[in-house]
Each structure stands twice: as C-alpha cells, then as structure tokens.
Design a protein around this motif. Structure first.
Motif: not given
Length: 525
Positions: A325-339
């Motif tokens: 879920l990439a909850t360690d990534v603060a930026d929501p756009i970067e989080r979507i990329k990791v997911i």
C-alpha cells in the motif's frame, strides 16, 4: 444433493462466533412517486416470484455424520419467507449513522444453518421517508462474481419488468433429512473424486512452482523465488492486526467513478491502482492521527477471481494475493506509482500460477479439526502476537453501470458489507454502481471503533489526489512554475487534522438519481 467444494466448505469450517462468514450489501432505495403500498409485503411477493431463478434461495446444508466430510447442499421445499425477509424500523430521527450502526449489528450475528443461508432486511424509518435494504448470504455458497449473478435474479433494469414465468411444480419429498447411509456414501464418492482432481492438477502445480523461480543477478548465478516488486513478505504490526470480537462497526462513503477513472488515465495507472491508493492514503491519515503509522509500508490482501469468463455458478472460485500500500510514501502521486508497479508484478505472478490453484480438495476427517483450530486461534489471541501476512483486506468488485430496480424501487446505492478476520480487523470493499464507487468499511468495533474517521479520510484522500493532479497540470501548462512545483512535490505531504464539519457534504452526489442519498448522509455527519 450437491457437494460443496473444499474451498466452499472452508468458509463453514473456519466460521466462529467472532468471525461470521457471510457477505452482504446495503442499498438505499427510492420508492416510486406517489407510492402508497406496503413495501415489505411487496418485497416478499417479489422474492417469492424469483426464488426459482437462483438455487441460493432454496438450498440448505445437510451435515455429514460426525462431521467426517464436507456437508452437501440439498433442496429445501418449505422455505419460510417470513423468516428470511424481515422488517426493521429505525428509531427516530433515522439518520444514516443509525442505519450504519444497525447494519453493523445485523452483520455480526451467525446464520441459522438449518435453513437456506440468506436473509433480507427491509428497513424503514429513515429521514425523509426513504427505505433501505440490507442483505446477507453465507460465503460458503457465493463469492463476488457469483453475487453479481445472484443479484441479476432479483434486480431489474426497469421499475415495471415483464412478469417472470412461474416455475414448474415439483412433487415434495416426504423425507425431511437424508439418511445416514446416503450421506456416508455420498461423502465417500465425493472424496474419491476430489483426490482424482487433485492428482490431475499436480502437473500444473509443478509447472507453476517452476515458473516462480527466475534467474537473479547474483555472482553465484543461482536462482531464487520471484516475489512481486515492492512487496514485503510480512506486513508491519498496526492496531488493525489483532484478534477480533463479534462486534462490528460499519461506515459507507461514495466517490464519483468518472473522477477516479480520469485520475488513473492521467497518471498511467488502472482504476484499481487509484482505489488502492485512496484506501492507503485514508489508512495513512488515520494511523498518523493516533501516532501508529508504521515506518514499514503496509500491505493489503486482495481477492483474485479464478473464474472462467461467463461462469456464474453459485460457489467460490477465488484466491488471494498480497501487494504493498506504500503507506511510507507521503506524496499521493508517488504512492500511486509504487502501488501500480506492485500491482502489475502481483498480476503477473498470479497469472503464472492461477490455473494451478485448486478450489476443490479432499478434506475427509478434517472438518472438525479445522473448526477446532479456527476456534483455538481466536481464543488464544495469537493474532495479537504473530506478524501479519497483510494488514487489511481490500476488494474492488465491478458492478452494473446503469440504474437497477428492486421490487419496483430504484437502487440508489450498492454498499458492500464484507468480512473482517483475526489479524485483519478491517475490510475495505468497494462496489462500482451506476457511475459511483460505493465503499463499505466493516471492522471489529473493539479494534476500530472510529471506522467513520477512515471513511471520511477516503474522501479527503480522493480530493488530495485530484488536487495534486491539477497542480501538476498547471505546472506543465506554465513552464516557469515547473521548478517550483517539482520542489513542492518533493516535500512530504502533511496529514491535516480531521475537520469537525460534516464530511459527507464533500460527497454530495452529482447524479440526480442519488440526491436522496447525499441528503440523507449530510443530515447525519
């Protein structure tokens, strides 16, 4: 009689008072203009005329002697509609929050296994004169896609459908229960068939295992297991990963489907990736509020269908995969990329082993043992100490994109109600319906008493994603702002404190057919 598969029966054997294994749905309904009838009686008549369209309505369990083998489905020719279809009146003022709480209580009770495993509740007393219906069906006979087929038996595309042809009359059996010898013979025969199936799948299973071993860039030139990218084998410990009670908290929210699709298209991600990111952001905000956000990224258990296209049989053909879920990534756009990267890797992995995953397997002599182990696991509270395989269950179920009708009333919502479990006290399921994504969050009330906060954060995270996309588009349109935008994007996204104002106002539905839902929700927040 019809045998339960090994997977179907597992939902029976692992059921305990703390972990009921039924799934359901909550629908807000809009009655026809000028309606003066008794909707509860109309619903009973509607179901009575459709029962022959789905075997779920009329089949019940016949247990094997001493529970040596899985039970079988048998036909019940005397279904008591007054038991299966019930009326509930909410106390005043009949707010949406009261409705959520009542559904949570209804969903916490076990079903009567001596009857067909389905129940409908017609709920009135809502503010504004609206109606609702809550339904539950045992998971032993249905999964997500089988549920969609079940809904087709009772839902219509118009408020006044053509009459349903009556079923052919069948003579009633005189025996209420099957004999011991008949059940024992059926168990023996089915067990042999299950062993044959298992043996036939062994070559596919072997090929699937070999496909998981891929060359790795090591100095020794050895091979290793290929796991999905950005996936940790075990999730971090959080307040969600505990042994649960039979008490439930429930909350619902809705997000426009078009907005989520457009966000995914602009970011090069799938609809499911954005849904996962919205859920991840809501969990990140919620745990940050309590100072419990883990440094290690949380993971989600994701149901995956094993059905062939067009298969609508009333059973379970589903497996499970795990992704970050990439909850360690603060930026929501970067989080979507990791997911998105993790999702693609998980899909590739599941695609290589999907054909080898068995849904039917022998369990002769095992049912009583499985039930005992499930009960012991809950009572020992091992889930409080063991590292979780995943932190939360998230499921995305595709649904109809046109308005449906039930007993002449229009369905305004399609909120799912699913299953929390020991070690994963929260289940976040979303059903797409008629231009909206309807989220249903069901949790153990002791572990997550404030599930409403997580539901509110779903909306806030959705708006945060849209805002970040707009800022990126503005930067691209104005070159001299690009550097400043990139610098701001690199900064951690601050998690704002939850507003005390009514969050449901942010979810006001733009679709005219759902104005009643938004009004009812706004009155409760």
């Amino acid at each position: 009689m019809k045998h339960l598969s090994g997977l179907d029966a597992t939902f029976l054997h692992t059921e305990t008072p703390e972990t009921p294994m039924h799934v359901g749905g909550l629908h807000l309904l809009e009655l026809p203009a000028g309606y003066k009838g008794d909707f509860y009686e109309d619903v009973k008549a509607h179901i009575a005329s459709r029962m022959h369209l789905s075997e779920i309505f009329t089949r019940k369990l016949a247990l094997m002697p001493f529970e040596l083998s899985n039970p079988v489905w048998v036909e019940d020719d005397d279904v008591d509609l007054d038991y299966h279809v019930r009326r509930v009146t909410l106390p005043r003022p009949g707010t949406m929050r009261q409705l959520e709480q009542y559904v949570g209580r209804l969903h916490s009770t076990l079903m009567d296994r001596s009857r067909p495993l389905w129940e409908f509740f017609v709920i009135d007393g809502l503010q504004g004169g609206g109606m609702a219906m809550y339904s539950k069906v045992h998971h032993a006979g249905i999964d997500g896609q089988a549920g969609a087929a079940f809904a087709q038996a009772i839902m219509d595309l118009t408020p006044h459908p053509d009459p349903i042809k009556a079923p052919r009359q069948i003579a009633r059996r005189r025996n209420y229960q099957l004999g011991v010898a008949e059940l024992a013979g059926a168990a023996f025969t089915n067990t042999l068939q299950q062993y044959v199936k298992l043996v036939k799948t062994l070559p596919d299973m072997a090929r699937a295992v070999r496909s998981l071993i891929v060359p790795q860039p090591t100095s020794e030139g050895s091979k290793a297991w290929a796991l999905p990218k950005n996936l940790n084998v075990l999730g971090p410990r959080t307040p969600l990963n505990v042994a649960i009670t039979n008490q439930r908290s429930y909350a619902v929210r809705s997000i426009p489907l078009t907005e989520v699709k457009q966000a995914g298209k602009k970011l090069g991600a799938s609809l499911n990736d954005v849904v996962m990111a919205i859920c991840a952001g809501a969990l990140r905000r919620y745990l940050s509020d309590h100072g419990k956000l883990p440094k290690k990224p949380m993971s989600a258990a994701i149901p995956v269908t094993l059905r062939a296209p067009g298969d609508t049989s009333s059973n379970n053909q589903v497996s499970m995969t795990v992704m970050t879920l990439a909850t360690d990534v603060a930026d929501p756009i970067e989080r979507i990329k990791v997911i998105s990267e993790s999702s693609a890797a998980a899909k590739n992995l599941m695609g290589s082993i999907k054909a080898a995953i068995p849904t039917d397997f022998p369990s002769f002599g095992a049912p009583w043992l499985m039930s005992g182990l499930a009960s012991m696991y809950g009572r020992s509270r091992l889930a409080d100490r063991l590292p979780p395989v995943a932190n939360v269950v998230i499921s995305n179920v595709p649904g109809a994109q046109t308005a449906l009708y039930f007993a002449g009333a229009k369905l305004l919502t399609y909120y799912p109600v699913s299953i929390p479990s020991h070690g994963m006290a929260l289940n976040m399921t979303v059903q797409s319906y008629n231009g909206m994504l309807d989220f249903g969050l069901i949790a153990c009330r002791r572990a997550v008493p404030d599930v409403e906060d997580i539901a509110d954060y779903l909306l806030e995270e959705h708006h945060a994603i849209l805002a970040r996309i707009r800022s990126l588009e503005a930067a691209e349109a104005t070159p001299h702002l690009a550097a400043a935008t990139a610098a701001n994007a690199a900064k951690p996204l601050k998690v704002p404190a939850r507003k005390k104002a009514a969050p449901a106002k942010a979810a006001v539905r733009k679709t005219p057919a759902r104005k009643r839902t938004a009004t009812a929700a706004a009155a409760t927040r």
